[in-house]
Design an enzyme around this catalytic site. Structure first.
Site, mmCIF file in Angstrom:
data_model
loop_
_atom_site.group_PDB
_atom_site.id
_atom_site.type_symbol
_atom_site.label_atom_id
_atom_site.label_comp_id
_atom_site.label_asym_id
_atom_site.label_seq_id
_atom_site.Cartn_x
_atom_site.Cartn_y
_atom_site.Cartn_z
ATOM 1 N N LYS A 99 -21.197 -10.701 -7.301
ATOM 2 C CA LYS A 99 -21.970 -9.610 -6.389
ATOM 3 C C LYS A 99 -23.267 -9.989 -6.614
ATOM 4 O O LYS A 99 -23.782 -9.982 -7.961
ATOM 5 C CB LYS A 99 -21.716 -8.153 -6.809
ATOM 6 C CG LYS A 99 -22.498 -7.159 -5.949
ATOM 7 C CD LYS A 99 -22.052 -5.740 -6.195
ATOM 8 C CE LYS A 99 -23.128 -4.901 -5.559
ATOM 9 N NZ LYS A 99 -22.737 -3.524 -5.757
ATOM 10 N N LYS A 109 -20.032 -11.103 -2.309
ATOM 11 C CA LYS A 109 -20.813 -9.978 -1.710
ATOM 12 C C LYS A 109 -22.270 -10.662 -1.846
ATOM 13 O O LYS A 109 -22.581 -10.599 -3.113
ATOM 14 C CB LYS A 109 -20.559 -8.810 -2.025
ATOM 15 C CG LYS A 109 -21.397 -7.801 -1.746
ATOM 16 C CD LYS A 109 -20.740 -6.423 -2.000
ATOM 17 C CE LYS A 109 -21.979 -5.179 -1.821
ATOM 18 N NZ LYS A 109 -22.005 -4.078 -2.772
HETATM 19 C C1 PBG Z 1 -22.815 -0.079 -5.118
HETATM 20 C C2 PBG Z 1 -22.635 -0.755 -3.646
HETATM 21 C C3 PBG Z 1 -23.481 -1.259 -2.876
HETATM 22 C C4 PBG Z 1 -22.983 -1.784 -1.680
HETATM 23 C C5 PBG Z 1 -21.473 -1.591 -1.838
HETATM 24 N N1 PBG Z 1 -21.375 -1.079 -3.132
HETATM 25 C C6 PBG Z 1 -24.956 -1.318 -3.033
HETATM 26 C C7 PBG Z 1 -25.793 -2.015 -3.967
HETATM 27 O O1 PBG Z 1 -25.220 -2.622 -4.948
HETATM 28 O O2 PBG Z 1 -27.038 -1.543 -4.341
HETATM 29 C C8 PBG Z 1 -23.476 -2.457 -0.510
HETATM 30 C C9 PBG Z 1 -22.817 -2.548 0.593
HETATM 31 C C10 PBG Z 1 -23.629 -3.061 1.805
HETATM 32 O O3 PBG Z 1 -24.900 -3.386 1.631
HETATM 33 O O4 PBG Z 1 -23.239 -3.022 2.851
HETATM 34 N N2 PBG Z 1 -22.784 -0.569 -6.229
HETATM 35 ZN ZN ZN Z 2 -23.571 0.530 -7.997
#
Ligand code: PBG
Ligand code: ZN
Length: 326
Positions: free
Chosen positions: A196, A249
């Site tokens: 991520k 992601k």
């Molecule tokens: C929570 C999380 C996030 C997303 C999914 N779970 C946001 C972040 O890390 O700030 C993002 C998903 C999206 O942008 O569609 N940690």
């Molecule tokens: Zn988070």
């Protein structure tokens, strides 16, 4: 001209029937995971301005949405909770009656065969908006693990089918696996947000989930987008710790990483087509600058071609409709 030697690739593109016969990648409704934002309270159906077609829904409005997802043949949803009360420790994330636990119970009762994936993180529940416990402006790793395991267990007790930890603390899969096993949930899979990146593409999601960090950014835990080898280290750790799925992601700017993960690990790979990717397509489509259906089908097929087995996407309902009509 007569003696010119060359290959005739166009033979296999002559008409739609032969193109379908030799097509290498196909997008199915079974590949789709639909994200839903569940807000604590009642009569809530707030449109998210940067994500046209996506709403924060309270439980009394969730039934219709869930029934529609099932009717379209989409096999799974991932739920994000928006609590009324936030605090420094994100208590509502692991409370047995927190909004996410109530939402899981509601969905499983209404549609038992729909796979419910629970996003396991603290940022929607902390008043500072970070994904862990804060001390002196730092996000603490090990004390956060304990709360994540508690969150996963509370979600499992509520009936979640899959736990999807998204916080990027080191050891989060190990801690959650251990916690779930101890609590009698050895059978529940973990879909880890293994890779991520700290990404500007999450902007619209943070509007939707009210989870923008109140200070600083997430770069001390989410990955630097310039890095590729680091993605392999993250994925390796998560597999060693017991992950059953690996998420990459965002998706679109990271298709090289999707392919690397697919080539190096033999568990299912999930691409998260995130909020900013959705927002860009929607904005251009609303302006009449692109053909939304064609762009979305091409984009999601490219994620599968890159190696994704599953795709988390806000386009899921539209895609299911389009594929169903073909
Ligand atoms: C929570 C999380 C996030 C997303 C999914 N779970 C946001 C972040 O890390 O700030 C993002 C998903 C999206 O942008 O569609 N940690
Ligand atoms: Zn988070």
């Amino acid at each position: 001209m007569k003696d010119l030697q060359f290959n005739r690739h166009r033979r296999l593109r002559n008409n739609e029937t032969i193109r379908a016969m030799v097509r290498e990648t196909t997008l199915h409704t079974n590949d789709l995971i639909y994200p839903i934002f569940v807000a604590e309270g009642s009569k809530i159906r707030n449109p998210i301005s940067s994500m046209p077609g996506v709403y924060q829904l309270s439980l009394d409005n969730l039934g219709e949405e869930i029934d529609e997802v099932v009717a379209l043949g989409i096999p799974s949803v991932i739920l994000f909770g928006i609590p009324l009360e936030k605090d420094a420790e994100g208590t509502q994330a692991y409370h047995d009656h927190g909004i996410i636990q109530e939402a899981i119970r509601f969905v499983k009762e209404r549609q038992p065969n729909l796979m419910v994936i629970a996003d396991t993180c603290l940022c929607e529940y902390t008043d500072h908006g970070h994904c862990g416990i804060i001390e002196n402006g730092q996000v603490l790793n090990d004390p956060t693990l304990d709360l994540l395991a508690r969150t996963a267990i509370a979600q499992a007790k509520a009936g979640a089918d899959i736990i999807a930890p998204s916080n990027m603390m080191d050891g989060f899969v190990a801690a959650i696996r251990y916690g779930l096993d101890e609590a009698g949930f050895a059978h529940l899979p973990i879909m880890s947000y293994a890779v991520k990146y700290a990404s500007a593409y999450y902007g619209p999601f943070r509007d939707a989930a009210n989870s923008t960090p109140q200070f600083g950014d997430r770069k001390s835990y989410q990955m630097d987008y310039a890095n590729r080898n680091e993605a392999m280290r993250e994925a390796t750790s998560d597999v060693e710790e017991g992950a059953d799925f690996l998420i990459v992601k965002p998706a679109l700017s990271y298709l090289d990483i999707v392919r690397d993960v697919k080539n190096n690990f033999d568990i299912p790979v999930v691409a998260y087509n995130v909020s900013g990717e959705y927002a860009m397509v929607k904005a251009a489509a609303q302006n009449g600058w692109i053909d939304e259906e064609k762009i979305v089908l091409e984009t999601l097929t490219s994620m599968k071609r890159a190696g994704a087995d599953l795709i988390m996407t806000y386009h899921a309902k539209d895609v299911a409709r389009w594929l169903g009509a073909k």
